[in-house]
Design an enzyme around this catalytic site. Structure first.
Site, PDB file in Angstrom:
ATOM      1  CD  GLN A  67       4.016  -7.897 -20.309  1.00  0.00           C
ATOM      2  OE1 GLN A  67       2.842  -8.244 -20.401  1.00  0.00           O
ATOM      3  NE2 GLN A  67       4.902  -8.130 -21.271  1.00  0.00           N
ATOM      4  CG  HIS A  80       8.759  -7.023 -11.992  1.00  0.00           C
ATOM      5  ND1 HIS A  80      10.045  -7.084 -12.477  1.00  0.00           N
ATOM      6  CD2 HIS A  80       8.810  -7.556 -10.752  1.00  0.00           C
ATOM      7  CE1 HIS A  80      10.840  -7.625 -11.574  1.00  0.00           C
ATOM      8  NE2 HIS A  80      10.122  -7.920 -10.510  1.00  0.00           N
ATOM      9  CG  ASP A 115      -1.865   1.146   1.261  1.00  0.00           C
ATOM     10  OD1 ASP A 115      -2.556   1.287   2.264  1.00  0.00           O
ATOM     11  OD2 ASP A 115      -1.923   1.890   0.266  1.00  0.00           O
ATOM     12  CB  SER A 150      12.258  -8.002  -8.121  1.00  0.00           C
ATOM     13  OG  SER A 150      12.220  -9.233  -8.775  1.00  0.00           O
ATOM     14  CB  ILE A 158      10.891   8.472  -4.251  1.00  0.00           C
ATOM     15  CG1 ILE A 158      11.812   8.629  -3.051  1.00  0.00           C
ATOM     16  CG2 ILE A 158      11.106   7.157  -4.967  1.00  0.00           C
ATOM     17  CD1 ILE A 158      11.469   7.695  -1.911  1.00  0.00           C
ATOM     18  CG  ASP A 190      11.867  -6.341 -15.090  1.00  0.00           C
ATOM     19  OD1 ASP A 190      10.785  -6.946 -15.031  1.00  0.00           O
ATOM     20  OD2 ASP A 190      12.590  -6.133 -14.102  1.00  0.00           O
ATOM     21  CG  ASN A 250      10.472  14.475 -10.622  1.00  0.00           C
ATOM     22  OD1 ASN A 250      10.707  14.272  -9.426  1.00  0.00           O
ATOM     23  ND2 ASN A 250       9.921  13.568 -11.413  1.00  0.00           N
TER      24      ASN A 250
END
Length: 934
Positions: free
Chosen positions: A520, A524, A454, A703, A542, A490, A538
């Site tokens: 996708q 990911h 979340d 990952s 982050i 990826d 910007n």
């Protein structure tokens, strides 16, 4: 349901309401041996009765067992759960998320007090529900209340021994007729006496001119008593006539232009001439624009190549100039197959054969494509095209096809009948020996493991991992250089995301051989890329770890989000030959369920399995070293030893484990893989990054830990672009802080950058290990020599096979990169108590000349075995290639006090190896049966 709270299944129904669906999933995906694990639930109002298959041996509760019986049935339970978990993971990997969720929820709460054991099997007597927290009765009283009483009072088991007569299952069909179409399923399966609800009834879309007025009989609330068909009813409606009015202004303008150009008159020809000149000018302008675009994507201005790449472009004999992934200037144009091979090879080299939406997959660890095999050729003096001709002579039938080939890494992929896969896998290497040295391996499916989280939490929570690695202090030193490019290999990317859009160079889709990149459903790749490279300052999101470095997106998943060994390999090779300085691979095979096996069994897997794939990845490691490119690999999320996946074995690949969200303990994240192959660790829980076209989310996984390290490596190369991967690893490990759970040092980014900036000398020479046998090679220059040993079983231990089944290990392999060390060593050893008796042979190979002025390299080899010591000195030249140095024999006296422990150790290892082989044979036989029956 007095004592239990039922879990909700799909669409708000309990798992018991959906039992026919679960039963179908089990029968289709679970091996026959384990299909009776879930007891059969029969629901009668608020009472659910569980039934098992018939039995002769009285069932006993697992919680009541002791000693050997308890160990036996606990092992059976663990084996059964491991099988279910592996099938759940395979279903997820194939996109069957509903089926996976059904099984996962059914096994969510497992209590040994309700696990029944008999006849070498276990049955889960209560599942799909959780014991209520406020239950006051003793557990034994609850079980008594759950007992189904039998006529024979002397026998009172807690599971009914025979299956009851079940309610009949019927099919309800919906017929749309000719005047409309159904939106949803055209049929549904229901049990007798169940009722239809809104979720069971499809919507109807009427054709133009008709209105849907209902069904011939109202299905809402219909009680099931047999097969039933409902037909849609329509009534015709009037379609409003088209109102003819004056044409709009643009139509009138078009008619005026048409008349001006077509009707007679001199003005018409003058206008045509002007129009043709305008089109010629427009065409030339667009052509110039296209040239500029290609220049910006591929070449130096915004591209990945720079002056540091000139050396390998000049020296690498595999660099192409006719297109394809090995051509640094024209990768999007595939290389055509040379004349004379059109009938046996695909039209183009290096173009991946398509995989459909629902490929035939053999589930397992990892899952594999059933009708594909990969062949790796070790013969440097032969071409893969020559081998293809020989292959077709031996296998001329059309059912054997070469569907992919690559003459640089010398590999081919063949399409075969799935029922012949195991036979061909064993047969092919011997069929072409000794002329060809071949290694055959599967086309495995890759995945990017993650867990969504979340994002709606405080800003401090979103940036916790940056503070943990001291990123803010590191950015005072550098935020990266535009001359450094990070390739993210990826599943796909959203290149419109504002964090990434301005820094993209040389995008590539390995399936389409083009720069067409798309995201996708599970984004990911965009998330991984943002962790490493999101821009800073910007005003949103982050910052990535290396915000000023360039981003090379390399998509290795097709439209169905399928990634294979070949697609991932092609993506890495593309990155290497397009000048990527860092390559992040947050992907890997899936090894769910192996965590139930002890570490010694897992080490046995590393020693004896996936050796062909290991050779392949070591070949890639050599290319990466020659290009001074660093690969960063995610360790995996299966809570097993890193290194089971062969992609994690090369010592110059940085394998990254994940730490939990705790700065104090620096403990392993629960899911993370670990062990000696884990190079370094980084935060992997609650990592906030980019997703979609303009969004952000939190994810967990190795990952997410890997791109943190990839960004760190990019910053190190921004300070010193000539730094080698070996020195990068040494600096990361020497400046990192200690962790728990064997996951490597925890990265400290500021300290690593300070050490690179200071150009301080770091002693990266590892300390060699010793044991029953130790063979150590020393030399005194930058040339790359390789130490080779054959054990008494004839197995070679060297850089392509670093760990043998006998326990021999190539622990140290130096000077793979240049420059590495002027005093390099290599070390092969057997741990105490593991070296087999027999004769060992020692060889030395001159692998690569890296110092142009040094033609002869003096060497020194020291051998220690038992109480004996031997020393060999000499000189090796490039033209010598490989020379034999000597041999020695290890003997253990029968009456020696060490002989019995060593013999016992050997017998134990051989026993374990036989057990693993028997288990592997059993799995292969089961898979063959499934394939033959499918």
């Amino acid at each position: 349901m007095k004592y239990f709270k039922a879990l909700q299944g799909i669409k708000g129904k309990t798992l018991f309401d959906r039992y026919p669906a679960i039963d179908t999933i089990v029968k289709k995906n679970i091996d026959l041996k384990y299909q009776d694990f879930l007891a059969l639930p029969i629901k009668d109002h608020d009472i659910i009765t569980f039934y098992s298959k018939s039995y002769k041996e009285t069932p006993q509760l697992l919680s009541d067992l002791h000693g050997a019986e308890q160990e036996k049935y606990s092992a059976i339970k663990d084996e059964t759960l491991g099988h279910y978990e592996s099938r759940i993971a395979s279903l997820k990997n194939c996109g069957k998320t509903d089926e996976a969720e059904f099984l996962k929820n059914a096994l969510k709460y497992i209590d040994d007090r309700f696990v029944y054991c008999y006849e070498d099997m276990v049955v889960l007597g209560v599942w799909g529900m959780q014991l209520r927290e406020n239950v006051r009765e003793d557990i034994s009283e609850i079980r008594k209340n759950l007992i189904i009483k039998k006529k024979n009072p002397e026998l009172e088991p807690e599971l009914q021994p025979t299956e009851p007569e079940l309610p009949t299952q019927f099919t309800i069909t919906y017929n749309s007729g000719e005047n409309g179409t159904l939106i949803g399923n055209s049929f549904v399966s229901k049990l007798q006496n169940e009722f239809l609800d809104n979720d069971d009834i499809p919507k109807v879309e009427p054709n133009e001119g008709y209105e849907f007025v209902g069904w011939d009989e109202n299905p809402q609330g219909y009680e099931i008593s047999g097969n039933k068909e409902f037909s849609a009813q329509y009534q015709s409606i009037e379609v409003p006539p088209t109102v003819i009015s004056d044409p709009p202004w643009y139509t009138r303008f078009w008619n005026w232009l048409r008349a001006l150009f077509i009707e007679r008159g001199c003005l018409k020809w003058l206008l045509w001439i002007l129009l043709i000149l305008l089109l010629i000018w427009l065409f030339l302008w667009l052509f110039r624009g296209c040239s500029d675009i290609n220049h910006n994507v591929i070449d130096n201005e915004g591209g990945a190549l720079n002056d540091n790449d000139n050396a390998w472009i000049r020296d690498d004999p595999n660099v192409g100039d006719d297109g394809g992934i090995y051509d640094p200037h024209n990768p999007y144009q595939p290389v055509p197959t040379p004349p004379g091979h059109e009938d046996i090879l695909p039209p183009q080299q290096g173009v991946l054969p398509p995989i459909g939406e629902n490929p035939d997959v053999i589930p397992g660890n990892p899952s594999i494509i059933s009708n594909r095999l990969n062949i790796l050729m070790e013969n440097e003096d032969k071409s893969i095209m020559e081998f293809a001709k020989v292959f077709k002579k031996k296998y001329p039938d059309e059912k054997y096809k070469v569907v992919y080939y690559d003459n640089v890494v010398k590999r081919a992929q063949i399409e075969i009948p799935k029922e012949e896969r195991e036979r061909l896998k064993e047969e092919i290497p011997a069929a072409f020996a000794p002329e060809y040295e071949l290694f055959v391996f599967d086309e495995a499916l890759f995945e990017g493991s993650y867990t969504p989280n979340d994002p709606a939490i405080s800003e401090e929570e979103k940036s916790w991992y940056l503070k943990a690695i001291n990123a803010l202090e590191a950015w005072e030193i550098t935020q990266g250089s535009e001359k450094v490019t990070v390739a993210i290999v990826d599943n796909g990317f959203n290149l419109r995301h504002p964090e990434l859009a301005s820094k993209v160079v040389a995008p590539y889709n390995v399936w389409k051989h083009s720069n067409e990149i798309f995201p996708q459903q599970i984004d990911h790749g965009t998330h991984v890329a943002g962790i490493a490279l999101a821009i800073a300052d910007n005003g949103k999101g982050i910052s990535g770890i290396a915000p000023n470095c360039k981003f090379m997106p390399v998509q290795v998943a097709n439209e169905n989000n399928l990634m294979t060994t070949t697609s991932v390999l092609d993506g890495i090779l593309y990155s290497l030959y397009q000048g990527a300085d860092v390559i992040n691979v947050s992907l890997g095979g899936q090894f769910t369920g192996l965590s139930q096996f002890p570490e010694n069994k897992q080490k046995e897997l590393i020693r004896n399995h996936f050796k062909e794939e290991e050779r392949l990845w070591r070949r890639v490691m050599r290319i990466a070293a020659n290009h001074n490119s660093t690969l960063v690999i995610a360790a995996g999320n299966d809570n097993v030893l890193a290194g089971i996946d062969a992609l994690q074995r090369p010592e110059l690949f940085i394998t990254v484990s994940a730490t939990d969200k705790s700065n104090r303990n620096l403990s392993k994240a629960q899911f993370s893989n670990y062990g000696s192959y884990a190079t370094i660790s980084a935060p992997g829980v609650g990592i906030y990054s980019s997703v979609g076209s303009n969004d952000y989310a939190m994810m967990d996984g190795t990952s997410m830990a890997a791109p943190i390290v990839s960004g760190a490596v990019a910053l190190m190369k921004s300070i010193n672009n000539n730094i080698t991967t070996k020195k990068i690893i040494c600096i990361l490990q020497s400046t990192g802080v200690g962790t728990q759970d064997n996951i490597g040092k925890f990265i400290q980014l500021d300290k690593a950058l300070q050490m690179v900036k200071s150009n301080a000398e770091v002693d990266c020479t590892p300390s060699p290990s010793s044991g029953d046998v130790q063979i150590k090679l020393n030399w005194n220059n930058y040339n790359d020599l390789d130490l080779i040993c054959t054990d008494p079983y004839g197995e070679m231990i060297f850089y392509k096979n670093r760990m043998s089944s006998s326990g021999g290990q190539l622990e140290i392999d130096m000077n793979v990169e240049y420059p590495d060390s002027k005093n390099p060593i290599e070390n092969i050893f057997w741990e105490t108590g593991s070296a087999p008796q027999g004769t060992y042979n020692i060889y030395i190979q001159y692998y690569k000349k890296q110092e142009p002025s040094i033609d002869e390299t003096p060497y020194n080899i020291q051998v220690h075995y038992g109480k004996e010591t031997k020393e060999y000195k000499g000189v090796i030249k490039k033209e010598d290639k490989t020379i034999q140095i000597g041999s020695f024999t290890v003997r253990t006296a029968e009456n020696s006090p060490q002989s019995q422990p060593l013999t016992d150790k050997r017998l134990q290892l051989e026993k374990e190896r036989n057990q693993l082989q028997q288990e592997l044979n059993r799995v292969n036989n089961e898979l063959k049966k499934l394939l033959n029956n499918s």
